[in-house]
Design a protein around this motif. Structure first.
Motif, PDB file in Angstrom:
ATOM      1  N   GLY A 199       0.854  -1.187  -0.152  1.00  0.00           N
ATOM      2  CA  GLY A 199       0.049  -0.119   0.134  1.00  0.00           C
ATOM      3  C   GLY A 199       0.917   1.135  -0.138  1.00  0.00           C
ATOM      4  N   SER A 200       0.245   2.242   0.209  1.00  0.00           N
ATOM      5  CA  SER A 200       0.660   3.801  -0.174  1.00  0.00           C
ATOM      6  C   SER A 200       0.188   4.556   1.160  1.00  0.00           C
ATOM      7  N   LEU A 201       1.058   5.549   1.512  1.00  0.00           N
ATOM      8  CA  LEU A 201       0.761   6.425   2.426  1.00  0.00           C
ATOM      9  C   LEU A 201       1.420   7.846   2.197  1.00  0.00           C
ATOM     10  N   ARG A 202       0.850   9.061   2.195  1.00  0.00           N
ATOM     11  CA  ARG A 202       1.484  10.278   2.272  1.00  0.00           C
ATOM     12  C   ARG A 202       1.706  11.100   3.709  1.00  0.00           C
ATOM     13  N   LEU A 203       2.774  11.214   4.028  1.00  0.00           N
ATOM     14  CA  LEU A 203       2.874  11.821   5.356  1.00  0.00           C
ATOM     15  C   LEU A 203       3.193  13.278   5.045  1.00  0.00           C
ATOM     16  N   SER A 204       2.674  14.341   5.907  1.00  0.00           N
ATOM     17  CA  SER A 204       2.720  15.657   5.867  1.00  0.00           C
ATOM     18  C   SER A 204       3.289  16.190   7.288  1.00  0.00           C
ATOM     19  N   CYS A 205       4.043  17.293   6.981  1.00  0.00           N
ATOM     20  CA  CYS A 205       4.932  17.808   8.183  1.00  0.00           C
ATOM     21  C   CYS A 205       4.431  19.308   7.897  1.00  0.00           C
ATOM     22  N   ALA A 206       3.547  19.982   8.812  1.00  0.00           N
ATOM     23  CA  ALA A 206       3.515  21.307   8.800  1.00  0.00           C
ATOM     24  C   ALA A 206       4.230  22.146   9.698  1.00  0.00           C
ATOM     25  N   ALA A 207       4.946  23.315   9.141  1.00  0.00           N
ATOM     26  CA  ALA A 207       5.686  23.892  10.139  1.00  0.00           C
ATOM     27  C   ALA A 207       5.250  25.447  10.023  1.00  0.00           C
ATOM     28  N   SER A 208       5.583  25.877  11.240  1.00  0.00           N
ATOM     29  CA  SER A 208       5.397  27.320  11.561  1.00  0.00           C
ATOM     30  C   SER A 208       6.561  28.009  11.164  1.00  0.00           C
ATOM     31  N   GLY A 209       6.188  29.517  11.273  1.00  0.00           N
ATOM     32  CA  GLY A 209       7.685  30.426  10.908  1.00  0.00           C
ATOM     33  C   GLY A 209       7.544  30.829   9.598  1.00  0.00           C
ATOM     34  N   ARG A 210       8.282  31.968   9.304  1.00  0.00           N
ATOM     35  CA  ARG A 210       8.008  32.736   8.027  1.00  0.00           C
ATOM     36  C   ARG A 210       9.163  32.615   7.019  1.00  0.00           C
ATOM     37  N   THR A 211      10.115  31.801   7.513  1.00  0.00           N
ATOM     38  CA  THR A 211      11.056  31.724   6.465  1.00  0.00           C
ATOM     39  C   THR A 211      11.377  30.033   6.191  1.00  0.00           C
ATOM     40  N   PHE A 212      10.251  29.549   5.941  1.00  0.00           N
ATOM     41  CA  PHE A 212      10.088  27.814   5.722  1.00  0.00           C
ATOM     42  C   PHE A 212      10.915  27.720   4.498  1.00  0.00           C
ATOM     43  N   ASN A 213      10.895  28.542   3.395  1.00  0.00           N
ATOM     44  CA  ASN A 213      11.461  28.030   2.083  1.00  0.00           C
ATOM     45  C   ASN A 213      12.837  28.054   2.213  1.00  0.00           C
ATOM     46  N   SER A 214      13.429  28.720   3.204  1.00  0.00           N
ATOM     47  CA  SER A 214      14.951  28.649   3.532  1.00  0.00           C
ATOM     48  C   SER A 214      15.424  27.500   3.967  1.00  0.00           C
ATOM     49  N   TYR A 215      14.697  26.888   4.705  1.00  0.00           N
ATOM     50  CA  TYR A 215      15.156  25.634   5.460  1.00  0.00           C
ATOM     51  C   TYR A 215      15.315  23.988   4.682  1.00  0.00           C
ATOM     52  N   THR A 216      16.189  23.387   5.086  1.00  0.00           N
ATOM     53  CA  THR A 216      16.455  22.200   4.623  1.00  0.00           C
ATOM     54  C   THR A 216      15.705  21.054   5.399  1.00  0.00           C
ATOM     55  N   MET A 217      14.712  20.610   4.651  1.00  0.00           N
ATOM     56  CA  MET A 217      13.837  19.569   5.545  1.00  0.00           C
ATOM     57  C   MET A 217      14.129  18.177   5.361  1.00  0.00           C
ATOM     58  N   GLY A 218      13.950  17.345   6.485  1.00  0.00           N
ATOM     59  CA  GLY A 218      14.333  15.889   6.452  1.00  0.00           C
ATOM     60  C   GLY A 218      13.532  15.042   6.967  1.00  0.00           C
ATOM     61  N   TRP A 219      13.466  13.884   6.405  1.00  0.00           N
ATOM     62  CA  TRP A 219      12.493  12.830   6.951  1.00  0.00           C
ATOM     63  C   TRP A 219      13.400  11.759   7.628  1.00  0.00           C
ATOM     64  N   PHE A 220      13.141  11.294   8.974  1.00  0.00           N
ATOM     65  CA  PHE A 220      13.833  10.169   9.476  1.00  0.00           C
ATOM     66  C   PHE A 220      12.873   9.532  10.061  1.00  0.00           C
ATOM     67  N   ARG A 221      13.494   8.094  10.333  1.00  0.00           N
ATOM     68  CA  ARG A 221      12.436   7.121  11.031  1.00  0.00           C
ATOM     69  C   ARG A 221      13.013   6.132  12.031  1.00  0.00           C
ATOM     70  N   GLN A 222      12.342   5.623  13.027  1.00  0.00           N
ATOM     71  CA  GLN A 222      12.823   4.975  13.951  1.00  0.00           C
ATOM     72  C   GLN A 222      12.038   3.723  14.217  1.00  0.00           C
TER      73      GLN A 222
END
Length: 127
Positions: free
Chosen positions: A16-39
């Motif tokens: 199957g499939s899933l789509r995970l989302s991560c909503a961020a606060s802040g006004r400079t989101f477009n400058s951030y490097t975003m990552g996904w990790f798992r444990q």
């Protein structure tokens, strides 16, 4: 301060499939490097994928290449992880992370490269 909130996890059958989302606060989101990790239970947190803010370039771990796709919508301050062809070994808590730095390939794979973390969302894959 940046707050990250993940959603989209759940229980799904293998293949199957899933789509995970991560909503961020802040006004400079477009400058951030975003990552996904798992444990997974009893294991260390491991890198899955990252996307830069500047040009949106991506990088992912070989074991998920072709099945996991990271993307971002800067207008919505949200980063996504599309997970296809799920396998039982993908079962884990998935975490979103943000870095103020323009992380390179090596540093983006280390948990220490990130400044902010979400609480995680559980993904469980049944066989």
């Amino acid at each position: 301060q940046v707050q990250l909130v993940e959603s989209g996890g759940g229980l799904v059958q293998a293949g199957g499939s899933l789509r995970l989302s991560c909503a961020a606060s802040g006004r400079t989101f477009n400058s951030y490097t975003m990552g996904w990790f798992r444990q997974a239970p009893g294991k260390e947190r491991e890198f899955v994928a990252r996307i830069r803010g500047s040009r949106g370039s991506t990088n992912s771990v070989d074991s998920v290449e072709g099945r996991f796709t990271i993307s971002r919508d800067n207008a919505k301050n949200t980063v996504y992880l599309q997970i296809d062809s799920l396998k039982p070994e993908d079962t884990a808590v998935y975490y979103c992370a943000a870095s103020r730095a323009l992380l390179g390939r090596s540093s983006s794979r280390q948990t220490g490269g990130y400044d902010y973390w979400g609480q995680g969302t559980q993904v469980t894959v049944s066989s």
